[in-house]
Scaffold this motif. Structure first.
Motif, short mmCIF file in Angstrom:
data_model
loop_
_atom_site.label_atom_id
_atom_site.label_comp_id
_atom_site.label_asym_id
_atom_site.label_seq_id
_atom_site.Cartn_x
_atom_site.Cartn_y
_atom_site.Cartn_z
N VAL A 188 0.87 -1.80 -0.40
CA VAL A 188 -0.18 -0.26 -0.14
C VAL A 188 0.79 1.13 -0.08
O VAL A 188 1.42 1.97 0.89
CB VAL A 188 -0.79 -0.27 1.87
CG1 VAL A 188 -1.94 1.10 0.95
CG2 VAL A 188 -2.02 -0.92 0.80
N SER A 189 0.79 2.20 -1.28
CA SER A 189 1.84 3.17 -1.06
C SER A 189 1.86 4.55 -1.10
O SER A 189 0.03 4.37 -1.84
CB SER A 189 2.03 3.41 -3.20
OG SER A 189 2.77 4.22 -2.81
N THR A 190 1.70 4.76 0.42
CA THR A 190 0.80 6.07 0.38
C THR A 190 0.75 7.43 -0.83
O THR A 190 -0.01 7.91 -0.43
CB THR A 190 1.77 6.80 1.32
OG1 THR A 190 3.51 7.27 0.91
CG2 THR A 190 1.79 5.89 2.58
N ALA A 191 2.52 7.11 -1.80
CA ALA A 191 2.28 8.20 -2.93
C ALA A 191 0.54 7.81 -3.72
O ALA A 191 0.17 8.47 -4.38
CB ALA A 191 3.12 7.62 -3.59
N SER A 192 0.49 6.23 -3.71
CA SER A 192 -0.65 6.20 -4.62
C SER A 192 -2.22 6.79 -3.71
O SER A 192 -2.99 6.94 -4.48
CB SER A 192 -1.21 4.48 -4.78
OG SER A 192 0.13 4.56 -5.39
N VAL A 193 -2.13 6.19 -2.31
CA VAL A 193 -3.75 6.85 -1.64
C VAL A 193 -3.62 9.07 -2.57
O VAL A 193 -4.56 8.64 -2.42
CB VAL A 193 -2.83 6.61 -0.22
CG1 VAL A 193 -4.36 7.35 0.17
CG2 VAL A 193 -2.71 5.41 0.35
N GLY A 194 -2.39 9.41 -2.79
CA GLY A 194 -2.08 10.76 -2.86
C GLY A 194 -2.73 11.19 -3.79
O GLY A 194 -3.78 11.83 -4.28
N ALA A 195 -2.12 9.96 -5.02
CA ALA A 195 -2.81 10.26 -6.28
C ALA A 195 -4.08 10.21 -6.78
O ALA A 195 -4.77 10.96 -7.16
CB ALA A 195 -2.23 9.41 -7.08
N ILE A 196 -4.65 9.40 -5.85
CA ILE A 196 -5.98 8.44 -5.29
C ILE A 196 -6.88 9.83 -5.14
O ILE A 196 -8.29 9.97 -6.01
CB ILE A 196 -6.59 7.48 -4.83
CG1 ILE A 196 -6.24 6.33 -5.45
CG2 ILE A 196 -8.37 7.62 -5.22
CD1 ILE A 196 -5.86 4.92 -4.61
N GLN A 197 -6.42 10.91 -4.18
CA GLN A 197 -7.03 11.96 -3.04
C GLN A 197 -6.98 12.59 -4.69
O GLN A 197 -8.25 13.42 -3.94
CB GLN A 197 -6.14 12.22 -2.31
CG GLN A 197 -6.81 10.80 -0.71
CD GLN A 197 -7.79 11.40 0.18
OE1 GLN A 197 -9.17 11.17 -0.73
NE2 GLN A 197 -8.38 10.87 1.50
N ARG A 198 -6.23 12.65 -5.35
CA ARG A 198 -5.64 13.96 -6.40
C ARG A 198 -6.84 13.61 -7.20
O ARG A 198 -7.32 14.82 -7.46
CB ARG A 198 -4.26 14.19 -6.45
CG ARG A 198 -3.66 14.60 -5.49
CD ARG A 198 -2.59 15.37 -6.51
NE ARG A 198 -1.94 14.25 -6.97
CZ ARG A 198 -0.99 13.46 -6.01
NH1 ARG A 198 -0.41 13.84 -5.03
NH2 ARG A 198 -0.10 12.98 -7.03
N ALA A 199 -7.16 12.78 -7.74
CA ALA A 199 -8.66 12.51 -8.55
C ALA A 199 -9.62 12.21 -8.26
O ALA A 199 -10.50 13.26 -8.71
CB ALA A 199 -8.18 10.71 -9.26
#
Length: 528
Positions: A188-199
């Motif tokens: 679970v990458s926090t970078a991926s979580v951040g990208a989903i939040q931006r989307a």
């Protein structure tokens, strides 16, 4: 003159001939759930054909759903014949075909994701699911995997994802607990979580967050009949929605999936339970991952046994995947223009999709038909494709074009769906439950800390009392205490949830704090 719809025979009159045309074309309602295609270049009459079929289904007692991408389908609510020039043209065509025009309006319910030109239509993130949400936000495979983990954990923890803030709060929790979750579910990458939040933020700025919430749309409210037995014509206002084509396509795919999942098997009914029209159908497949195209093909193949008739409206049959095109048994092809070599190739491919007629060349006929005419092939007895025919499409019975905004507003106000869907509900769900957990965790973490501070207060020399605790002041050796060390060990073992809870609880203290958390937490994780 013949009746346009013969309900006893279970048929819908589509169009006819006269001199220079083939035999009258009739759609058998028992084969309407084998789906259909309406294709043709811009301005060749696809919208009129769509309205004609929608009217026929409604007269036969079949509810209809269609998206109004140009704003000109609302006239189906009023009887036609008001435009003298158009009425004269339709009268001549009706005489040539041999039918009687009985102008009439149809029961209509207007829907709008934004709630401006129809009743609000909503669903929940939980109902839409991670696959369609990933398509909606254009996520990568890795980001889609993280979103799947968020949905899985929400299910296991009993955290309902009912609106946008629930999904955002769940993603924050996943990011804060990424290390622990990775051990069980994979990275679970926090970078991926951040990208989903931006989307999600981009989707929110486009107004997509209005799609998520309660009360969620119930299919039964679309599948209604009026007092006279006509099927309800549900019109989704899509003029504004077309500016967000990914949202438009995802919503229609979700609605089709809901029909597939919720309706019971009925085999081959005498008539469809609902007719569903996908206008601008190519948008459903643009940039769609193979998994999603496979899902659409599967639904199109199997939903006929649920009694649903799907109709795809597009400019060229080549806009649809072969796997989907092969499921469409009833076809109405308006004119195609072949100005380039690519167009000519597409024209030949379109002609090959029809059962040949020895009386004319299908490719030439597709180029030659005028506005309001089509090359048609409808399923006959036992589901056999009919021989291709040149056909004059019968005139619509309702008004063509839009209606005044005042009349539209009156129809919306009179519809009982307004009482059910006008007001948004916000019941306790993931966001509220996670906030409560954070507050509880913060309170539990602060309780031993406060007890330890009281002990230290008692241990201060009298001269030090009245001031803040000063660690430089020596504690008498004869009064050693183990509490600070024990507290240190307890602090070291604090879970991520407790640490996160302390800061989150402080932010959630006020309404302003809640807005701040929703606005700021999406930017905590930077990366992709």
């Amino acid at each position: 003159m013949a009746e346009i719809v013969d309900l006893d025979a279970g048929t819908v009159f589509v169009g006819g001939g006269g001199a220079g045309y083939g035999t009258p074309q009739v759609l058998l309602l028992k084969y309407a759930n084998r789906h259909g295609l309406i294709a043709g270049a811009t301005g060749t009459g696809k919208t009129v054909t769509l309205q004609t079929l929608a009217e026929s289904f409604s007269r036969a007692g079949v509810p209809v759903f269609m998206a109004d991408v140009k704003g000109d389908l609302a006239g189906i609510a009023k009887p036609g014949g008001g435009d003298a020039k158009l009425a004269e043209s339709f009268a001549k065509r009706a005489e040539q075909i041999g039918v009687t025009l009985d102008y009439q309006g149809f029961p209509v319910t207007f829907w709008d994701i934004w709630g401006e030109r129809g009743h609000p239509v909503r669903t929940t993130p939980a109902e839409m699911g991670p696959l369609l949400l990933s398509r909606l936000m254009g996520l990568s495979d890795a980001q889609e995997g993280v979103l799947n983990i968020a949905f899985r954990v929400a299910d296991e923890e009993g955290l309902a994802l009912l609106d946008m803030k629930d999904l955002q709060a769940m993603l924050v929790w996943v990011g804060q607990n990424a290390k622990d979750l990775s051990l069980k579910y994979g990275n679970v990458s926090t970078a991926s979580v951040g990208a989903i939040q931006r989307a999600l933020m981009v989707l929110q700025n486009e107004g997509g967050d209005l799609l998520f919430g309660e009360p969620a749309l119930e299919l039964a409210d679309m599948m209604r009949l009026d007092a006279s037995g006509k099927g309800m014509v549900n019109i989704l206002s899509a003029e504004k929605l077309m500016n967000a084509p990914r949202l438009y396509a995802t919503f229609l795919l979700w609605l089709m999936s809901e029909l597939f999942e919720q309706l019971p098997e009925v085999g081959d009914p005498d008539k469809p339970r609902m007719a569903f029209f996908f206008d601008e159908a190519h948008l459903l497949f643009n940039d769609a991952p193979p998994a999603l195209v496979d899902k659409i093909e599967q639904v199109a193949r199997l939903i006929r046994s649920k009694g649903v008739s799907l109709w795809f409206i597009t400019q060229n049959p080549a806009d649809l995947p072969e796997s989907v095109l092969g499921q469409l048994g009833n076809r109405l092809q308006h004119a195609l223009r072949a100005f380039t070599a690519k167009d000519q190739k597409a024209l030949k491919l379109a002609a090959q999709n029809y059962r040949p007629n020895p009386d004319f060349d299908t490719a030439e006929a597709i180029q030659a038909v005028g506005t309001g005419e089509a090359v048609t092939s409808l399923l006959e007895a036992k589901g056999v494709p009919g021989i291709v025919q040149r056909t004059l499409i019968r005139p619509p019975l309702a008004q063509l074009g839009p209606i005044p905004d005042a009349e539209r507003a009156q129809l919306i106000a009179q519809n009982p769906m307004g009482l059910k869907y006008a007001k948004t509900l916000d019941r306790e769900s993931a966001a509220e439950l996670l906030a409560k957990r954070a507050e509880t965790a913060a309170a539990e973490a602060e309780a031993p800390a406060k007890a330890g501070d009281d002990d230290l207060w008692q241990m201060q020399p009298k001269a030090g009392r009245g001031r803040r605790y000063d660690p430089s002041i020596q504690i008498p050796a004869e009064k050693p205490r183990a509490a600070p060390a024990a507290r240190s060990r307890a602090s070291a073992s604090d879970s991520i949830a407790i640490t996160f809870g302390k800061s989150l609880a402080r932010q959630l203290g006020t309404k302003t704090g809640q807005a701040l958390v929703r606005g700021v937490l999406g930017s905590l994780f930077r990366g992709k």
